[in-house]
Design a protein around this motif. Structure first.
Motif, mmCIF file in Angstrom:
data_model
loop_
_atom_site.group_PDB
_atom_site.id
_atom_site.type_symbol
_atom_site.label_atom_id
_atom_site.label_comp_id
_atom_site.label_asym_id
_atom_site.label_seq_id
_atom_site.Cartn_x
_atom_site.Cartn_y
_atom_site.Cartn_z
ATOM 1 N N SER A 98 0.837 -1.200 0.000
ATOM 2 C CA SER A 98 0.000 0.000 0.000
ATOM 3 C C SER A 98 0.873 1.250 0.000
ATOM 4 O O SER A 98 1.570 1.534 0.976
ATOM 5 C CB SER A 98 -0.968 0.057 1.187
ATOM 6 O OG SER A 98 -1.606 1.330 1.270
ATOM 7 N N ARG A 99 0.830 1.979 -1.106
ATOM 8 C CA ARG A 99 1.612 3.208 -1.217
ATOM 9 C C ARG A 99 1.210 4.211 -0.148
ATOM 10 O O ARG A 99 2.057 4.805 0.524
ATOM 11 C CB ARG A 99 1.421 3.819 -2.617
ATOM 12 C CG ARG A 99 2.390 4.956 -2.954
ATOM 13 C CD ARG A 99 1.765 5.951 -3.892
ATOM 14 N NE ARG A 99 0.579 6.542 -3.308
ATOM 15 C CZ ARG A 99 0.606 7.529 -2.418
ATOM 16 N NH1 ARG A 99 1.751 8.046 -2.008
ATOM 17 N NH2 ARG A 99 -0.513 7.996 -1.914
ATOM 18 N N SER A 100 -0.090 4.408 0.007
ATOM 19 C CA SER A 100 -0.547 5.352 1.036
ATOM 20 C C SER A 100 -0.208 4.842 2.432
ATOM 21 O O SER A 100 0.198 5.611 3.311
ATOM 22 C CB SER A 100 -2.045 5.614 0.903
ATOM 23 O OG SER A 100 -2.778 4.409 0.992
ATOM 24 N N GLY A 101 -0.343 3.528 2.632
ATOM 25 C CA GLY A 101 -0.070 2.967 3.951
ATOM 26 C C GLY A 101 1.378 3.117 4.373
ATOM 27 O O GLY A 101 1.666 3.515 5.501
ATOM 28 N N ILE A 102 2.313 2.842 3.465
ATOM 29 C CA ILE A 102 3.724 2.887 3.845
ATOM 30 C C ILE A 102 4.207 4.321 4.007
ATOM 31 O O ILE A 102 5.052 4.610 4.862
ATOM 32 C CB ILE A 102 4.601 2.112 2.825
ATOM 33 C CG1 ILE A 102 6.000 1.844 3.413
ATOM 34 C CG2 ILE A 102 4.697 2.830 1.506
ATOM 35 C CD1 ILE A 102 6.005 0.990 4.652
ATOM 36 N N THR A 103 3.684 5.260 3.214
ATOM 37 C CA THR A 103 4.089 6.653 3.383
ATOM 38 C C THR A 103 3.499 7.244 4.663
ATOM 39 O O THR A 103 4.153 8.033 5.346
ATOM 40 C CB THR A 103 3.679 7.500 2.166
ATOM 41 O OG1 THR A 103 2.287 7.289 1.877
ATOM 42 C CG2 THR A 103 4.505 7.128 0.938
ATOM 43 N N MET A 104 2.275 6.861 5.006
ATOM 44 C CA MET A 104 1.707 7.303 6.282
ATOM 45 C C MET A 104 2.482 6.698 7.449
ATOM 46 O O MET A 104 2.727 7.367 8.461
ATOM 47 C CB MET A 104 0.236 6.901 6.382
ATOM 48 C CG MET A 104 -0.689 7.670 5.473
ATOM 49 S SD MET A 104 -2.405 7.127 5.692
ATOM 50 C CE MET A 104 -3.089 7.559 4.095
#
Length: 264
Positions: free
Chosen positions: A165-171
């Motif tokens: 998850s791109r959003s998950g790992i950046t968050m």
């Protein structure tokens, strides 16, 4: 591809692109559960265009000064207005370009193994929970320095592994660096603009290199539905995040990963 498949895959893509729950895992799971054929590369490009339109529209009021001030800062070689945040987005996008070039082979082969996707969904879900529990909080996205932007950008490279998850790992990276949850989410969404654009260009280049028939009707519906569902998702997520936190998404990821291990 029929209209129903295009509609529901676009809804799923629009929702999961920005929630920390992995869009790739869902787009693999849903067709298998419902017995649908693979949607194909052309449809992936269409729904990426839709999600890009959604995030651009959501941030339309802040993107103009952000881009303007960043360009002015480049000319003057000095900070201007919102340029600090603009440069953070630029610097945070560089590792993805380099990582995508270096990991292109594994991304299209070993990383797409069902077991890899399932364990990435679980493992990075646990890491998100740790970040939410241990992160210091207290900073917004305007406090992000170039070092922090580079760290978050480096974490984004891991999203090449489906299930991360791109959003998950950046968050997750933002939370570890002391960002408030909503600030980490907003910066993640800003980073998604170059990330989705680059992914669309890459997939578009692959598409034009081959002779693939395009079903314009379902693909147009897919792009529009993905745009609407993604916009509503961004709006609702930012409004609710301070109240619900990350735990519901962590639990969901653990259940999804377990289901993938059972089914795939």
């Amino acid at each position: 591809m029929d209209w129903a498949q295009a509609f529901w895959l676009a809804v799923v893509q629009g929702l999961t692109e920005f929630l920390p729950i992995s869009s790739s895992a869902h787009l693999i799971l849903l067709p298998r559960l419902l017995g649908w054929p693979d949607q194909g590369l052309a449809f992936d490009v269409a729904v990426h265009v839709g999600t890009l339109a959604a995030v651009l529209w959501f941030f339309r009021a802040s993107l103009v000064p952000l881009v303007r001030d960043t360009l002015a800062s480049a000319r003057r070689r000095a900070p201007v207005g919102e340029s600090r945040l603009g440069w953070a987005v630029v610097i945070g996008s560089v590792p993805l370009v380099l990582g995508g070039a270096l990991l292109k082979g594994p991304a299209e082969t070993v990383f797409r193994a069902p077991e890899v996707i399932a364990w990435a969904t679980i493992g990075f879900g646990v890491l998100l929970w740790v970040a939410a529990r241990c992160g210091r909080g207290g900073h917004d996205e305007h406090a992000i320095g170039l070092r922090d932007a580079l760290i978050i950008g480096a974490a984004q490279v891991l999203a090449i592994i489906p299930g991360t998850s791109r959003s998950g790992i950046t968050m997750t990276a933002g939370l570890f660096l002391g960002l408030e949850a909503t600030a980490a989410a907003r910066f993640s969404f800003l980073l998604s603009i170059p990330a989705i654009t680059l992914a669309g260009i890459w997939k578009g280049a692959q598409l034009t290199a081959g002779e693939v028939a395009v079903a314009w009707g379902p693909f147009t519906v897919g792009a529009l539905v993905a745009a609407v569902s993604a916009y509503l998702c961004i709006r609702a997520f930012l409004a609710l995040l301070a109240r619900i936190g990350m735990t519901p998404f962590v639990v969901y990821r653990l259940l999804l990963g377990a289901l993938l291990l059972v089914l795939l």
